[in-house]
Motif scaffolding. Structure first.
Motif, PDB file in Angstrom:
ATOM      1  N   UNK A 116      -2.220   3.137  -2.110  1.00  0.00           N
ATOM      2  CA  UNK A 116      -2.065   1.701  -2.343  1.00  0.00           C
ATOM      3  C   UNK A 116      -0.761   1.209  -1.721  1.00  0.00           C
ATOM      4  N   UNK A 117      -0.567   1.551  -0.466  1.00  0.00           N
ATOM      5  CA  UNK A 117       0.717   1.261   0.192  1.00  0.00           C
ATOM      6  C   UNK A 117       0.962  -0.226   0.406  1.00  0.00           C
ATOM      7  N   UNK A 118      -0.062  -1.059   0.254  1.00  0.00           N
ATOM      8  CA  UNK A 118       0.120  -2.512   0.383  1.00  0.00           C
ATOM      9  C   UNK A 118       0.834  -3.104  -0.832  1.00  0.00           C
ATOM     10  N   UNK A 119       0.908  -2.363  -1.932  1.00  0.00           N
ATOM     11  CA  UNK A 119       1.291  -2.904  -3.229  1.00  0.00           C
ATOM     12  C   UNK A 119       2.610  -2.329  -3.712  1.00  0.00           C
ATOM     13  N   UNK A 120       3.283  -3.105  -4.577  1.00  0.00           N
ATOM     14  CA  UNK A 120       4.519  -2.647  -5.196  1.00  0.00           C
ATOM     15  C   UNK A 120       4.499  -3.017  -6.680  1.00  0.00           C
ATOM     16  N   UNK A 121       5.068  -2.142  -7.505  1.00  0.00           N
ATOM     17  CA  UNK A 121       5.215  -2.391  -8.938  1.00  0.00           C
ATOM     18  C   UNK A 121       6.520  -3.128  -9.168  1.00  0.00           C
ATOM     19  N   UNK A 122       6.445  -4.288  -9.829  1.00  0.00           N
ATOM     20  CA  UNK A 122       7.643  -5.048 -10.161  1.00  0.00           C
ATOM     21  C   UNK A 122       7.841  -4.970 -11.681  1.00  0.00           C
ATOM     22  N   UNK A 158     -12.208 -15.068  -1.050  1.00  0.00           N
ATOM     23  CA  UNK A 158     -12.904 -13.780  -1.143  1.00  0.00           C
ATOM     24  C   UNK A 158     -12.340 -12.928  -2.278  1.00  0.00           C
ATOM     25  N   UNK A 159     -11.027 -12.966  -2.453  1.00  0.00           N
ATOM     26  CA  UNK A 159     -10.399 -12.225  -3.553  1.00  0.00           C
ATOM     27  C   UNK A 159     -10.890 -12.774  -4.893  1.00  0.00           C
ATOM     28  N   UNK A 160     -11.002 -14.094  -4.983  1.00  0.00           N
ATOM     29  CA  UNK A 160     -11.486 -14.719  -6.212  1.00  0.00           C
ATOM     30  C   UNK A 160     -12.915 -14.311  -6.508  1.00  0.00           C
ATOM     31  N   UNK A 161     -13.749 -14.303  -5.481  1.00  0.00           N
ATOM     32  CA  UNK A 161     -15.147 -13.902  -5.675  1.00  0.00           C
ATOM     33  C   UNK A 161     -15.250 -12.442  -6.113  1.00  0.00           C
ATOM     34  N   UNK A 162     -14.438 -11.589  -5.487  1.00  0.00           N
ATOM     35  CA  UNK A 162     -14.471 -10.167  -5.826  1.00  0.00           C
ATOM     36  C   UNK A 162     -14.057  -9.958  -7.275  1.00  0.00           C
ATOM     37  N   UNK A 181      -0.151  -2.900 -16.280  1.00  0.00           N
ATOM     38  CA  UNK A 181      -1.009  -2.421 -15.194  1.00  0.00           C
ATOM     39  C   UNK A 181      -1.883  -1.305 -15.743  1.00  0.00           C
ATOM     40  N   UNK A 182      -3.195  -1.417 -15.492  1.00  0.00           N
ATOM     41  CA  UNK A 182      -4.161  -0.416 -15.924  1.00  0.00           C
ATOM     42  C   UNK A 182      -4.936   0.084 -14.705  1.00  0.00           C
ATOM     43  N   UNK A 183      -5.875   0.981 -14.941  1.00  0.00           N
ATOM     44  CA  UNK A 183      -6.723   1.452 -13.840  1.00  0.00           C
ATOM     45  C   UNK A 183      -7.501   0.309 -13.207  1.00  0.00           C
ATOM     46  N   UNK A 184      -7.797  -0.723 -13.993  1.00  0.00           N
ATOM     47  CA  UNK A 184      -8.517  -1.883 -13.446  1.00  0.00           C
ATOM     48  C   UNK A 184      -7.717  -2.545 -12.339  1.00  0.00           C
ATOM     49  N   UNK A 185      -6.397  -2.662 -12.531  1.00  0.00           N
ATOM     50  CA  UNK A 185      -5.559  -3.267 -11.483  1.00  0.00           C
ATOM     51  C   UNK A 185      -5.577  -2.407 -10.217  1.00  0.00           C
ATOM     52  N   UNK A 238      -9.664  -2.944  -3.577  1.00  0.00           N
ATOM     53  CA  UNK A 238     -10.652  -3.883  -3.035  1.00  0.00           C
ATOM     54  C   UNK A 238      -9.977  -5.022  -2.282  1.00  0.00           C
ATOM     55  N   UNK A 239      -8.867  -5.520  -2.804  1.00  0.00           N
ATOM     56  CA  UNK A 239      -8.170  -6.632  -2.164  1.00  0.00           C
ATOM     57  C   UNK A 239      -7.563  -6.202  -0.835  1.00  0.00           C
ATOM     58  N   UNK A 240      -7.029  -4.994  -0.769  1.00  0.00           N
ATOM     59  CA  UNK A 240      -6.489  -4.499   0.498  1.00  0.00           C
ATOM     60  C   UNK A 240      -7.586  -4.388   1.549  1.00  0.00           C
ATOM     61  N   UNK A 241      -8.781  -3.958   1.121  1.00  0.00           N
ATOM     62  CA  UNK A 241      -9.906  -3.882   2.057  1.00  0.00           C
ATOM     63  C   UNK A 241     -10.296  -5.272   2.551  1.00  0.00           C
ATOM     64  N   UNK A 242     -10.275  -6.258   1.664  1.00  0.00           N
ATOM     65  CA  UNK A 242     -10.580  -7.630   2.069  1.00  0.00           C
ATOM     66  C   UNK A 242      -9.528  -8.165   3.039  1.00  0.00           C
ATOM     67  N   UNK A 243      -8.273  -7.816   2.813  1.00  0.00           N
ATOM     68  CA  UNK A 243      -7.221  -8.279   3.710  1.00  0.00           C
ATOM     69  C   UNK A 243      -7.474  -7.791   5.139  1.00  0.00           C
ATOM     70  N   UNK A 244      -7.871  -6.543   5.273  1.00  0.00           N
ATOM     71  CA  UNK A 244      -8.182  -6.022   6.617  1.00  0.00           C
ATOM     72  C   UNK A 244      -9.385  -6.745   7.208  1.00  0.00           C
ATOM     73  N   UNK A 245     -10.373  -6.998   6.370  1.00  0.00           N
ATOM     74  CA  UNK A 245     -11.586  -7.680   6.844  1.00  0.00           C
ATOM     75  C   UNK A 245     -11.269  -9.080   7.364  1.00  0.00           C
ATOM     76  N   UNK A 246     -10.334  -9.774   6.712  1.00  0.00           N
ATOM     77  CA  UNK A 246      -9.992 -11.141   7.106  1.00  0.00           C
ATOM     78  C   UNK A 246      -8.786 -11.217   8.044  1.00  0.00           C
TER      79      UNK A 246
END
Length: 225
Positions: free
Chosen positions: A17-23, A45-49, A83-87, A93-101
């Motif tokens: 998850x290298x796109x993300x950072x824990x704050x 797309x993120x909202x729909x997902x 933050x849980x496993x859901x996040x 999924x959001x990182x994959x969408x970012x590449x797609x767009x």
């Protein structure tokens, strides 16, 4: 779902998850876009997902040339943000969408500000600041922090202290950064006239002071449990 520890989140970031950072509380990413339309389409797309998985958050912010996405779960009983496993699933999924767009992740640019008030009693001071900052005195502190449900203003953390009558700095800012960005930001602040007040807890946090002695904490997720 159960909250993940900071080290668990950092391990997940390290392992894919290298796109993300824990704050402070959330998992955050910033994506750069070539134009406003692609940014808006990505946000939609993120909202729909998220909706497809009945995920009420993310918090999506569109800015000039960028999209910020913040992920967290609100604990049903305590109201605590975690933050849980859901996040982690949504982040993948959001990182994959970012590449797609066609958006590019810039994790070193993520930032979170918390307002910090030294206070001997959260119960006494909390309702006032909740009413003032969020417009609703019912947004009482979750443990030791006031959150605006719509994230219009920074969270306010009450740092418990003894009652003191002598003049002192009671407000300060906690500036949360991606770990790789902290040293550069500190160096820039020092070059602009600041000083290091205390750094024995770095990289978890480093306390800086401006030329007038006002302090600020530069915080990262490193060194935390």
């Amino acid at each position: 779902m159960s909250a993940l520890g900071v080290q668990d989140v950092l391990a997940a970031i390290e392992s894919g998850l290298s796109d993300w950072r824990k704050l402070a509380q959330p998992l955050v990413a910033r994506f750069r876009s070539a134009d406003a339309v692609s940014a808006a389409e990505f946000a939609a797309a993120v909202t729909r997902e998220a909706a497809a998985f009945r995920y009420e958050i993310p918090d999506i912010r569109l800015g000039p040339g960028c999209v910020d996405v913040t992920l967290y779960t609100v604990h049903a009983e305590s109201g605590r943000r975690q933050v849980t496993d859901e996040e982690l699933d949504r982040a993948r999924a959001i990182s994959a969408l970012a590449k797609e767009y066609g958006l590019r992740a810039v994790p070193g640019e993520v930032t979170q500000i918390e307002l910090v008030l030294d206070a001997p009693s959260v119960a006494a001071s909390g309702p006032f600041w909740a009413a003032l900052l969020t417009g609703d005195p019912g947004n009482t502190p979750v443990l030791d922090t006031i959150f605006d449900p719509t994230n219009r203003v920074p969270s306010t953390w009450f740092q418990r202290t003894e009652i003191q009558s002598a003049p002192r700095q009671r407000w300060h800012v906690d500036l949360w950064l991606a770990p790789e960005a902290a040293d550069g930001r500190i160096a820039a602040a020092l070059a602009a006239g600041g000083t290091v007040f205390e750094d024995s807890h770095a990289p978890s946090y480093t306390v800086l002071a401006d030329p007038d002695g006002n302090r600020v904490c530069v915080c990262t997720a490193f060194g935390r449990t």
